[in-house]
Design an enzyme around this catalytic site. Sequence first.
Site: not given
Ligand code: PRP
Ligand code: URA
Length: 209
Positions: A104, A108, A200, A203
């Site tokens: 994400r 944006t 997160d 993380d």
């Molecule tokens: C996080 C989570 C989802 C997304 C959710 O991933 O695991 O994939 O955000 O957010 P949204 O509904 O607003 O799209 P992230 O982009 O942080 O990537 P990661 O899993 O690699 O940490």
């Molecule tokens: N992605 C995450 O990992 N946590 C949130 O709360 C939203 C998006």
Amino acid sequence: MGKVFICDHPLIQHKLTFIRDVNTKTKDFRDYVDEVATLMAYEITRNIPLEKVKVRTPVSDADGKIISGRMLGLIPILRAGLGMVDGILKLLPAAKVGHIGLYRDPETLQPVEYYVKLPTDVTERELIVIDPMLATGGSANASIQLLKERGCNQIKLMCLIAAPEGVKAVQEEHPDIDIYVAAIDDRLDEHGYIIPGLGDAGDRLFGTK
Ligand code: PRP
Ligand code: URA
């Protein structure tokens, strides 16, 4: 309109509480996510079709019913979706696993695609898209769209925690999709994080912060 199932079994809610806790360390966080994924797999497969088979007990013939595991596909959204895969495979070991890499954009909040690898017979399978977090819904919607464009039409979404905004976004864009969650939280904050949420997910699973 797709249904929303809240998996509110006490075992799931118990473990989810430790997942949310900021004091839960990476190893325990990962273990709890794995365990909740197994328990949610039990809920999501409640209506899965069974195949009739004959077996021989020590004393007679018997009619049995088995799940045809080869018809399932798990589609984790990288990275955080990976944390739920093994927990589901414990119950559905014959499922194939495809990966969708999205992150994400922090400014944006739009999903950015960087990797896609799906089973060759993905269109024949009943798919479960997996991601712990359904925040704005952008990542889930993009993943479902990508699967539909490749001809997949049996798709469910499994998340640990959803924001109402994310549920609404998926229902509006993909009204045919059923959503399975362990909890629907209050709202998103100004950075697109779920409140109260768990922080997160990627993380916390991989210890990158
Ligand atoms: C996080 C989570 C989802 C997304 C959710 O991933 O695991 O994939 O955000 O957010 P949204 O509904 O607003 O799209 P992230 O982009 O942080 O990537 P990661 O899993 O690699 O940490
Ligand atoms: N992605 C995450 O990992 N946590 C949130 O709360 C939203 C998006």
